[in-house]
Design a protein around this motif. Structure first.
Motif, short mmCIF file in Angstrom:
data_model
loop_
_atom_site.label_atom_id
_atom_site.label_comp_id
_atom_site.label_asym_id
_atom_site.label_seq_id
_atom_site.Cartn_x
_atom_site.Cartn_y
_atom_site.Cartn_z
N ILE A 58 0.84 -1.20 0.00
CA ILE A 58 0.00 0.00 0.00
C ILE A 58 0.87 1.24 0.00
O ILE A 58 2.06 1.18 0.30
CB ILE A 58 -0.93 0.04 1.24
N ALA A 59 0.24 2.35 -0.34
CA ALA A 59 0.95 3.63 -0.28
C ALA A 59 0.99 4.06 1.18
O ALA A 59 -0.02 4.01 1.87
CB ALA A 59 0.22 4.66 -1.11
N PRO A 60 2.16 4.47 1.64
CA PRO A 60 2.27 4.82 3.06
C PRO A 60 1.49 6.07 3.42
O PRO A 60 1.05 6.24 4.55
CB PRO A 60 3.77 5.03 3.28
N THR A 61 1.30 6.98 2.46
CA THR A 61 0.50 8.16 2.75
C THR A 61 -0.57 8.30 1.68
O THR A 61 -0.45 7.73 0.60
CB THR A 61 1.34 9.45 2.75
N LYS A 113 3.85 2.66 -3.81
CA LYS A 113 3.41 1.66 -2.84
C LYS A 113 4.62 0.93 -2.28
O LYS A 113 5.64 0.79 -2.95
CB LYS A 113 2.48 0.67 -3.53
N GLU A 114 4.48 0.49 -1.07
CA GLU A 114 5.52 -0.35 -0.50
C GLU A 114 4.89 -1.38 0.42
O GLU A 114 3.71 -1.30 0.75
CB GLU A 114 6.55 0.49 0.24
N TRP A 115 5.72 -2.36 0.80
CA TRP A 115 5.19 -3.41 1.68
C TRP A 115 5.23 -2.91 3.11
O TRP A 115 6.28 -2.61 3.65
CB TRP A 115 6.01 -4.70 1.52
N VAL A 116 4.04 -2.81 3.70
CA VAL A 116 3.90 -2.25 5.04
C VAL A 116 3.30 -3.31 5.95
O VAL A 116 2.37 -4.01 5.57
CB VAL A 116 2.96 -1.02 5.01
N ARG A 117 3.90 -3.43 7.13
CA ARG A 117 3.36 -4.38 8.10
C ARG A 117 2.04 -3.82 8.62
O ARG A 117 1.98 -2.69 9.09
CB ARG A 117 4.35 -4.53 9.25
N THR A 118 0.99 -4.60 8.53
CA THR A 118 -0.31 -4.06 8.93
C THR A 118 -0.90 -4.74 10.17
O THR A 118 -1.06 -4.11 11.19
CB THR A 118 -1.32 -4.11 7.78
N ARG A 119 -1.19 -6.01 10.08
CA ARG A 119 -1.92 -6.60 11.21
C ARG A 119 -1.17 -7.80 11.80
O ARG A 119 -0.39 -8.45 11.11
CB ARG A 119 -3.30 -7.09 10.76
N THR A 120 -1.42 -8.06 13.05
CA THR A 120 -0.85 -9.23 13.70
C THR A 120 -1.98 -10.04 14.31
O THR A 120 -2.84 -9.50 14.99
CB THR A 120 0.13 -8.81 14.80
N PHE A 121 -1.99 -11.32 14.02
CA PHE A 121 -2.99 -12.20 14.59
C PHE A 121 -2.29 -13.20 15.49
O PHE A 121 -1.25 -13.73 15.14
CB PHE A 121 -3.75 -12.96 13.50
N LYS A 122 -2.87 -13.45 16.64
CA LYS A 122 -2.26 -14.43 17.54
C LYS A 122 -3.30 -15.46 17.88
O LYS A 122 -4.10 -15.28 18.80
CB LYS A 122 -1.75 -13.71 18.79
N ASN A 123 -3.33 -16.50 17.09
CA ASN A 123 -4.30 -17.56 17.35
C ASN A 123 -3.63 -18.88 17.67
O ASN A 123 -4.29 -19.87 17.90
CB ASN A 123 -5.23 -17.74 16.15
N HIS A 124 -2.31 -18.89 17.65
CA HIS A 124 -1.59 -20.14 17.93
C HIS A 124 -0.66 -19.94 19.11
O HIS A 124 -0.20 -18.83 19.39
CB HIS A 124 -0.78 -20.55 16.71
#
Lengths: 686, 594
Positions: A265-268, A275-286
């Motif tokens: 996504i575009a950072p702004t 666009k660049e690769w941006v860390r977005t979400r973290t899921f902790k199900n394990h």
């Protein structure tokens, strides 16, 4: 409704094995899951994640990676073999030695014409996919050090290979390595340790994304071989990567049990172009290593050491809340591992490597609801029967009298005669089984124990007559439909007249066992049946499907019963439909023909057909309310679905002939306790 | 506990010719709790945003016309209602600029007040006691209005209470020195008349306030002699009761008014325990000084020091209308400091003595006997007043006659627990003067309301556990703490450190029954002392050792507590885990399905 005496059984030490690999087939919406013990499971994501098929494991087989080519499923493992599976007969179709040492990864190009495998000896081997098999084509330039991970460029002309401390990019036509991307080692003490590139993905814009044992997710330019960006996501390993179909999102699985999403996504808002690769979400199900990942259209599917399959829906892809937008954890198999001899009060537990036969305990006297009764006799393990050979047990059966026991592996069927004489038990293997009985998908005994039914290939059923002296093949019941799919459910009537089978094509056939011919086919419903049973007095067949629908079909009249029509017309309660585990057992109460007993993992339910059906406005889970009402008020609040949630993590519910219930629970906590310690022990308040 | 916050001025007031007349006719609320509708005594209505102290709108009637009743806000229609020249009802909206162009209707009788409250329709109360809903009145303005009151009876005060679908109009009247309360219930309409008990002086109440609590109407009224009475009327009316009933009353508060009488004063019940009083003039203050106090009627203690409105008091005084936000909590021992300009007068609770008794002249042992006799009587209600009286007199006498001091008698009085500092402010200081530390300790222990300045005075004389445990408010203690000299501070700090160390060593061995300050109290005091004297301590060479000691000690404690914090969160997790029944591998249970 009444009181029940319940045998609450928690001594079945069922232990699922860790998930090692998965592959999602977007075309058929099937997820293939490979476990540590070499078994493969197929889940139908279009049918409420129903576990459609299970290919049992084998001691010598290991699965390091899975790969779909069209509708064909391949696996490769550290035993150095590539295996293609026969999804109709639920067995390996063939296995091929690749002669490169242990195989770490297998992947196909987008055209589906070639498979590439990464070997311990440093070679990337290409195999051509033929009609009925695969054929070795050539090696790419051999490298020093093992090939851990592979990813084809969508064009098929290049392959990225994750190795130790580096990533190589190969030109497929020439077989030459064209790029060498050096991957940094970790900091501090881990500096001396080689970095393992556990996973790579090669995107169509020639971006390469890698995940490694130093906890990094790195973005590379595949043209120039330069590092674009490093994301340090964990102190431990990044084990798995999966890219979405549109290449706008990549998910990453770590040793800490987290799944981290990166988005392109575009950072702004201003710079929509950059666009660049941006860390977005973290899921902790394990709680443990996430070893296998797939990003599908609307969800992230993950699995790993903690044995559970987690489907985490991406909520932005849903417009409204429904069962599909809810987090799903699949912890238990969608089939029976527990068999109950109703007359004899015996329980048979099926493990991949052995069978256990238990006798239930006895209690003294009576008690009021909520009481635990004093035990007169403790439950007793009568038998521990280890399987023969390398193949794991795929199905088993216990006759209701407790006198017969059978199990099948992929390669053989074994039948045993059991004799219990007070405290002594003797077991004798029945020799000389009919030759035709080589393997079975399902086994069941007739209620009078005179026949054994074995589900065989192409949805056929072998009928074997049992007697003290011999065991004789009688007939093969064949469906008219010509389906090639395996039978996953089989049940027969108490009067010995009817046998019903269900296969993965959702077909349900009813055979007349006395006449040895097909009686009727139940109209095919779009969702796979997950449990079914034939009523002991009316011979009505009750079916529950993966989408939670319930049907009742009169075998005698060859049509749906009035009750079933009424139920379909009114519709099931939303709370029933929204449950997230399938019903895995249907049974009946011979003393009270109105009652249908069924259960899923989280509840046990008695449907009383004499009571009014609940509509959407009715309080569905009403047992607590009813308990609080007076005897006079109660009747006006009753409805047909009586649901008890006292018992959790249910593997099996059966009703013995003495009217007592047997509930087999396997608390998830007990499974978790047996897992190895996670990499990151959570310290006090850290 | 009740607290007054910093006051601020909402608007200036124009002084009227007659100084005793308020230039404000009424302050009402509109839909926004931050708005106040202020009606002046002549022609204009102004809408203020209270927190911004700024007018949002103003409406004026023509010269020659006069507003005769405060403007109110109709919560249902979002309109304002005012009455001019007794008979003309005017209704307008926020956006109307000119009051003359707004709707008006002339009625046939003189209007006393229009009352409005959220959740209810506005009600018009006529001067002759008739009551009409505004709506029905405006639909037929010329309807005949009956007389309820007799000819010479005049309304003195009225209010309107809407609660839980009940609607009341309460008004009091006066006729030849006799006061009556009328309770008009609306829907269904019933009217009940009560006669107020006559005060001995024959005076009429200066102010009334009414509230609805626990299904009872509470009427609070203040007489010029300083007595605040409360009467209770059941909200559910006894339909059918005819005639006039006597209204029983109970004394809630007796304010010290000295020789004179209150000229104009007002008392308002803030909640069950607190009464705010404002009045002009006050004998103990210089003339021209207003006072505003909040009294705790349960303890007869001064809580702070009126017009009650939505957690704000509106007080017109001098040339300004002040707004004083307040807060009430039910905390029996909390004290309040008076932090408002209009309340510098030191208000104390006075007691009237009725007849001469030995304590006024007799020797010590006779006084002792009298005290013992009094204490042994044990009639709580009665005792409360007489103990306070007696203590005040004993203290006054001790102060006057240096030879006279009755430590045992005073201690006995304190031990009745009916005394507090504001009832008898001289007591603690007297005991300090006489170095009677036993009595000091006792007072510190039992008085809930010792002012910070007195606490500090005690501190200067002696250090005790008891001092640390007296309640205080940081803001007001701090300036007094600054009065301590360096040596005292160092000594005190050393003492605190000693106590802290002692307690942290033997947390579990503290003698039960021994009153000791809690760790938190000790630390609070250390903080306060350091705050008050930090720069001085840093400069003082003899404090250096102590401070560095303290620093390393605090450091180690911080470390300890951060570790404890970690353990706490982990243990909390354990606590959160549902205690699952220990279910064995196998059991046979009985369940019941319905």
């Amino acid at each position: 409704m009444g009181e029940f005496k319940v045998h609450r059984v928690r001594f079945f030490d069922y232990m699922p094995t860790a998930i090692r690999a998965m592959a999602f087939n977007a075309h058929t919406e099937r997820l293939a899951l490979g476990r540590m013990d070499g078994s493969v499971e197929i889940f139908n994501f279009a049918d409420r994640y129903f576990q459609e098929k299970v290919i049992p494991g084998k001691d010598s087989r290991s699965i390091e990676a899975l790969c779909w080519v069209g509708g064909r499923l391949f696996s490769a493992g550290l035993n150095g073999e590539i295996t293609e599976y026969d999804l109709e007969n639920l067995r390996p179709k063939y296995s091929l030695e690749a002669y490169g040492g242990p195989i770490w990864t297998i992947t196909s190009n987008s055209q589906g014409a070639h498979l590439a495998i990464g070997c311990e000896d440093g070679t990337v081997k290409l195999f051509e996919v033929l009609e009925e098999s695969i054929q070795f084509e050539r090696n790419l330039d051999r490298q020093k050090g093992r090939i851990i991970s592979l990813s084809w460029h969508p064009s098929g002309t290049q392959i990225a290979a994750g190795m130790m401390d580096m990533i190589r990019v190969f030109d497929v036509p020439t077989g030459r390595a064209v790029q060498r991307l050096l991957v940094d080692r970790g900091f501090g003490g881990s500096k001396s340790r080689e970095t393992v590139v556990w996973s790579v993905v090669f995107l169509s814009d020639y971006t390469i994304i890698s995940g490694d044992s130093a906890g990094k997710v790195q973005v590379w330019d595949g043209h120039t071989g330069t590092l674009v960006k490093t994301h340090l996501v964990t102190k431990w390993d990044v084990l798995a990567l999966s890219v979405s179909k549109d290449e706008s999102s990549v998910v990453v699985g770590t040793s800490e049990g987290t799944v981290i999403q990166f988005q392109f996504i575009a950072p702004t808002l201003q710079q929509q172009q950059d666009k660049e690769w941006v860390r977005t979400r973290t899921f902790k199900n394990h709680t443990h290593d996430v070893r296998a990942l797939a990003e599908i259209e609307t969800a992230i599917v993950s699995g790993g050491m903690d044995t559970q399959l987690v489907v985490r829906p991406l909520l932005e892809k849903f417009d409204e809340r429904s069962h599909a937008s809810a987090l799903r954890k699949i912890q238990f198999p969608h089939r029976n591992l527990v068999f109950c001899a109703k007359k004899a009060g015996l329980l048979l537990f099926q493990f991949p490597g052995q069978l256990e036969l238990w006798r239930l305990g006895e209690s003294d006297g009576h008690g009021k609801p909520g009481d635990s009764l004093p035990l007169k006799r403790k439950p007793e393990k009568l038998l521990h029967l280890k399987r023969k050979g390398e193949d794991h047990i795929c199905c088993s059966a216990l006759s209701s009298c407790g006198g017969w026991l059978a199990y099948s592996t992929m390669s053989s069927v074994r039948l045993y005669r059991l004799q219990t004489d007070n405290n002594d038990i003797s077991i004798s293997k029945v020799p000389k089984l009919p030759k035709i009985l080589r393997s079975a998908h399902q086994l069941c005994f007739s209620s009078d124990s005179s026949k054994l039914f074995a589900a065989s290939s192409q949805s056929s059923v072998l009928v074997i007559a049992l007697s003290q002296s011999e065991c004789k093949y009688v007939h093969t019941l064949k469906p008219k439909s010509g389906s090639r799919q395996p039978i996953h459910l089989m049940t027969n009537s108490v009067d010995g007249k009817w046998l019903a089978t269900a296969n993965s094509d959702c077909e349900i056939h009813v055979y007349n066992v006395q006449k040895l011919k097909l009686h009727c086919i139940v109209p095919v419903y779009g969702s796979c049946p997950s449990a079914m049973g034939i009523h002991p007095t009316t011979n009505n067949l009750t079916m529950v499907h993966a989408d939670q629908q319930i049907f009742e079909y009169s075998i005698v009249e060859k049509q749906y019963t009035d009750w079933s029509r009424k139920l379909q017309k009114q519709g099931l309660h939303n709370l029933w439909l929204d449950r997230d585990t399938p019903v895995t057992h249907v049974t009946f109460n011979p003393k009270n023909p109105e009652q249908i007993l069924l259960h899923d993992m989280h509840m046990f339910c008695i449907i009383d057909q004499s009571l009014p059906l609940p509509d959407q406005k009715t309080q569905f889970y009403n047992q607590m309310t009813l308990r609080s009402l007076s005897e006079q008020e109660r009747p006006s609040h009753l409805h047909a679905f009586k649901i008890c949630k006292t018992f959790q993590d249910l593997l099996s519910v059966s009703l013995l002939d003495d009217q007592s219930l047997v509930m087999v629970e396997r608390p998830l906590l007990a499974i978790t306790c047996q897992l190895p310690a996670p990499v990151r022990q959570k310290k006090f308040a850290t | 506990m009740a607290a007054l916050y910093e006051e601020f001025t909402l608007c200036g007031l124009v002084q009227t010719q007659n100084a005793s007349d308020s230039p404000i006719q009424g302050i009402e609320r509109d839909g926004d709790s931050d708005h106040a509708v202020v009606t002046d005594s002549t022609r204009s209505v102004t809408l203020y945003k209270v927190s911004d102290q700024k007018p949002l709108g103003s409406w004026t009637v023509k010269q020659g016309q006069l507003l005769t009743c405060p403007a109110v806000f109709n919560f249902q229609t979002k309109e304002y209602v005012v009455v001019s020249d007794n008979k003309v009802i005017r209704v307008w909206k926020d956006e109307d600029l000119n009051l003359d162009k707004a709707f008006k209707a002339t009625v046939t009788a003189d209007v006393w007040r229009v009352h409005s409250a959220p959740g209810g329709e506005p009600v018009v109360l006529f001067q002759r006691g008739a009551v009409r809903f505004l709506d029905s009145l405006l639909s037929a303005p010329q309807q005949p209005i009956e007389d309820v009151l007799s000819e010479e009876e005049v309304i003195r005060w009225s209010t309107n209470i809407v609660a839980e679908e009940q609607h009341f109009v309460l008004f009091t009247t006066e006729q030849k020195g006799e006061c009556c309360l009328y309770v008009q219930r609306l829907n269904p309409n019933t009217l009940q008349k009560y006669r107020l008990e006559r005060e001995d002086s024959g005076a009429s109440p200066l102010s009334f306030s009414a509230s609805l609590r626990d299904k009872h109407l509470n009427l609070l009224y203040l007489y010029p002699n300083g007595c605040v009475y409360q009467s209770v009327v059941a909200a559910r009316g006894y339909v059918g009761l005819e005639g006039v009933q006597a209204l029983p009353r109970s004394l809630r508060l007796r304010l010290a008014v000295g020789e004179g009488e209150l000229g104009a004063a007002s008392a308002v019940a803030l909640d069950e325990a607190h009464v705010a009083v404002v009045g002009v003039p006050h004998p103990s203050a210089r003339t021209g000084k207003d006072f505003l106090c909040i009294w705790n009627t349960n303890f007869q203690t001064l809580q702070a020091g009126i017009l009650r409105n939505w957690r704000k008091l509106f007080v017109p005084h001098g040339k300004a209308l002040s707004v004083i936000p307040y807060d009430c909590q039910n905390h029996p021992s909390g004290r309040i400091s008076i932090k408002c300009n209009c309340s510098q007068g030191n208000v104390k609770l006075g007691v009237n003595c009725v007849q001469p008794q030995p304590h006024q002249t007799g020797p010590v042992d006779e006084v002792q006997r009298e005290v013992e006799a009094l204490v042994s009587r044990g009639d709580a209600q009665d005792l409360q007043l007489s103990v306070g009286q007696l203590a005040c007199h004993l203290v006054a006498r001790s102060q006057a006659e240096t030879a006279f001091y009755t430590p045992v008698a005073l201690a006995q009085l304190v031990q009745t627990q009916f005394l507090c500092h504001s009832v008898c402010p001289g007591l603690l200081l007297l005991s300090l003067e006489h170095k009677d530390y036993f009595l000091c300790q006792l007072c510190l222990q039992l008085f809930p309301d010792i002012p910070e300045v007195v606490t500090c005075a005690c501190l200067k004389t002696f250090i005790s556990n008891e001092v640390l445990q007296t309640p205080y408010s940081d803001n007001f203690l701090l300036p007094h703490l600054k009065d301590l000299d360096t040596q005292q501070v160092i000594l005190f700090l050393q003492y605190l450190q000693f106590v802290y160390l002692k307690y942290s060593q033997d947390v579990y061995t503290q003698t039960p029954g021994l009153r000791s300050p809690t760790m938190t109290q000790i630390i609070d005091w250390v903080c306060l002392l350091l705050d008050a004297h930090f720069t001085v301590l840093v400069m003082a060479p003899d404090a250096k050792g102590l401070l560095s000691n303290l620093q390393s000690f605090v450091k180690s404690q911080v470390k300890l507590f951060s570790e404890l914090g970690k353990i706490e969160s982990s243990l909390q997790e354990l606590h959160k885990m549902k205690l699952s029944k220990d279910i064995s591998q196998y059991s046979i249970e009985v369940i019941e399905l319905f």
